[in-house]
Design an enzyme around this catalytic site. Structure first.
Site, mmCIF file in Angstrom:
data_model
loop_
_atom_site.group_PDB
_atom_site.id
_atom_site.type_symbol
_atom_site.label_atom_id
_atom_site.label_comp_id
_atom_site.label_asym_id
_atom_site.label_seq_id
_atom_site.Cartn_x
_atom_site.Cartn_y
_atom_site.Cartn_z
ATOM 1 N N CYS A 91 -25.413 78.151 71.516
ATOM 2 C CA CYS A 91 -26.070 78.693 72.715
ATOM 3 C C CYS A 91 -27.359 77.898 72.893
ATOM 4 C CB CYS A 91 -26.353 80.187 72.558
ATOM 5 S SG CYS A 91 -27.673 80.520 71.418
ATOM 6 N N LYS A 120 -30.731 96.688 71.292
ATOM 7 C CA LYS A 120 -29.576 95.836 71.635
ATOM 8 C C LYS A 120 -28.898 95.340 70.372
ATOM 9 C CE LYS A 120 -30.213 91.316 72.606
ATOM 10 N NZ LYS A 120 -29.403 90.399 71.795
ATOM 11 N N ASN A 121 -29.690 94.842 69.428
ATOM 12 C CA ASN A 121 -29.096 94.205 68.249
ATOM 13 C C ASN A 121 -28.577 95.203 67.237
ATOM 14 O OD1 ASN A 121 -29.550 91.818 69.478
ATOM 15 N ND2 ASN A 121 -31.311 91.240 68.224
ATOM 16 N N ARG A 160 -25.701 77.886 66.047
ATOM 17 C CA ARG A 160 -25.220 79.229 65.686
ATOM 18 C C ARG A 160 -23.865 79.216 64.961
ATOM 19 N NH1 ARG A 160 -27.950 82.714 69.250
ATOM 20 N NH2 ARG A 160 -27.571 84.370 67.728
ATOM 21 N N ARG A 191 -29.574 90.671 79.965
ATOM 22 C CA ARG A 191 -28.714 90.793 78.782
ATOM 23 C C ARG A 191 -29.366 91.686 77.728
ATOM 24 N NH1 ARG A 191 -26.094 85.519 76.355
ATOM 25 N NH2 ARG A 191 -25.450 87.214 74.990
ATOM 26 N N ASP A 208 -37.238 86.700 67.170
ATOM 27 C CA ASP A 208 -37.057 87.221 68.533
ATOM 28 C C ASP A 208 -38.367 87.621 69.185
ATOM 29 O OD1 ASP A 208 -33.918 88.946 67.802
ATOM 30 O OD2 ASP A 208 -34.418 86.847 68.098
#
Ligand code: EPZ
Length: 419
Positions: A116, A22-23, A121, A398, A306
């Site tokens: 978030c 994803k990243n 952030r 997500r 993460d």
């Protein structure tokens, strides 16, 4: 809202295919604003990739997304230079269109992403880097107005006061079309940065210092077409490694790379998890008992933030205690109250949590709050006695492709409850 029901106690066994990262893909897609056509393969089907595709289409790119094949072709060039608040607020990675738009078109208007659940952030490092390259930045009604000097962005030496993945990506992309040499000092070294640099080089960019904290970019007049395969998701791989370990099972993570786990591999091994590279991927086994291990999150190759929530779930059922310190984000312990409801013994003050392992967790209805906290509750549910119902699983969607399908495929009693 969908929920996920898990009945714990099953040992996982078999092979799990690891999807594209994803990243990585959330930085690779905006690269198509610099030139193209760009074809990406091994693209995970996630809510976030759909959001990024919608943003790029709104900016004027043609997006051909074959979700079955996992391929994405981005062509054309931006006809709008504005990234609106209603998209950026849904996904902070949208800010990664800023550097490419200013580099290629000289101007951009991008909504400030806002914070978030895990933190404020800020994007100050992104903006300071563009200013160092000669851009004028003004903030107006919640939007970033960025304008390159006449003649476009100029190469510059940018020293990051702290490591930032997104700022490194934004400025790396901007520098590929800037006039002259750019040096990014104290750049992020995550594998996703290397993947982006490799893709940009395939498009014609001139980049040196890959995998180091010092990237040197020589600007070129334009970037062209390229094909690029997205690298495997190291955080998904680490997540499934914890799933195998917490259930006392054995799985082969197809496509995963040991070196991309960085310190996560060392810490998992210290905790009693076996990790062995094979031709097809990474074999994960639970050797004997799990032991409590202290860990501190750090930029790559340190222990990934993460992976912090997932590791905390694992430590909840280890022998002994584990001190877990979160140094990257200011509010990334929201999984603690939910794990506590499942019988975990965790206390935290500030950025450090102490986890005292218990023999067994018990299933409970729990609430997902952010992507990685959500998956840590799924992991706990896999090991818990009884039934766990994870609510608000849109957070999971997500960042994890077909999560319940992949886990059920190796023996978990897990299903999605539509609702
Ligand atoms: C990327 O976020 C990832 N997201 C995050 O993954 C990941 O946790 C993070 O890197 C750290 O590895 C994507 O790649 C889409 P940062 P990013 O800039 O780029 C501060 C997930 O779960 N900072 O490296 O936003 C910031 O507040 C997500 O997949 C500034 O102060 O992270 C944080 O404390 C969550 N100013 C630290 O730096 C800035 O201009 C690291 O942030 C930028 C960042």
């Amino acid at each position: 809202m969908d929920r996920i029901r898990i009945r714990g106690g099953r040992r996982l066994s078999g092979t799990i295919p690891v999807s594209g990262a994803k990243n990585a893909v959330l930085a690779l897609m905006p690269a198509a604003l610099l030139g193209g056509p760009l074809t990406l393969t091994n693209v995970p089907h996630l809510a976030d990739t759909d959001t990024m595709a919608a943003l790029l289409a709104q900016l004027g790119l043609t997006v051909e997304h074959d979700k079955q094949k996992g391929s994405l072709t981005l062509s054309g060039e931006a006809t709008s230079l504005e990234a609106p608040y209603d998209i950026v607020r849904k996904m902070r990675a949208s800010v990664l269109v800023l550097g490419p738009l200013v580099a290629r078109h000289g101007t951009a208007r991008v909504s400030l992403p806002g914070g978030c659940a895990i933190g404020t952030r800020p994007v100050d490092l992104h903006l300071k880097g563009l200013e160092a390259m000669g851009a004028t930045i003004t903030l107006d009604s919640g939007y970033i107005e960025a304008k390159a000097a006449p003649g476009g962005l100029k190469g510059a030496r940018i020293i990051f006061p702290q490591v930032s993945v997104g700022a490194t990506e934004n400025l790396l992309m901007a520098a590929t079309l800037a006039d002259g040499e750019t040096e990014l000092v104290n750049a992020a070294r995550e594998p996703e940065i290397e993947d982006l640099a490799l893709c940009l080089m395939r498009m014609g960019a001139r980049i040196e210092g890959l995998c180091s904290d010092r990237l040197r970019i020589t600007g070129v007049p334009s970037l062209g077409a390229a094909n690029h395969r997205v690298l495997a998701d190291r955080i998904e791989a680490g997540t499934f490694a914890c799933a195998a370990a917490i259930t006392g099972g054995e799985v082969l993570l197809e496509g995963a790379r040991l070196d991309h786990l960085g310190s996560v591999a060392r810490i998992l091994r210290e905790a009693g998890v076996g990790l062995h590279e094979e031709h097809k991927g990474l074999r994960v086994t639970r050797l004997n008992g799990l032991h409590g291990v202290d860990v501190q999150t750090e930029p790559y190759p340190g222990f990934a933030t993460d992976m912090q929530a997932q590791f905390m779930s694992l430590m909840s059922v280890a022998e002994g205690a584990s001190m877990i310190t979160e140094t990257i984000f200011e509010n990334r312990f929201m999984h603690v109250p939910e794990l506590t409801r499942m019988g975990a013994r965790i206390n935290y003050h500030g950025s450090s949590a102490i986890v005292r392992g218990v023999p067994r967790l018990s299933g409970a209805p729990v609430m997902a709050t952010d992507l990685r906290a959500s998956v840590s509750l799924v992991l706990a549910g896999l090991a818990a006695e009884g039934e766990t119902m994870v609510n608000r699983v849109y957070h999971l969607d997500r960042g994890y492709e077909r999560l319940e399908e992949k886990l059920a495929g190796v023996g978990a009693d897990i299903e999605r409850v539509r609702g």
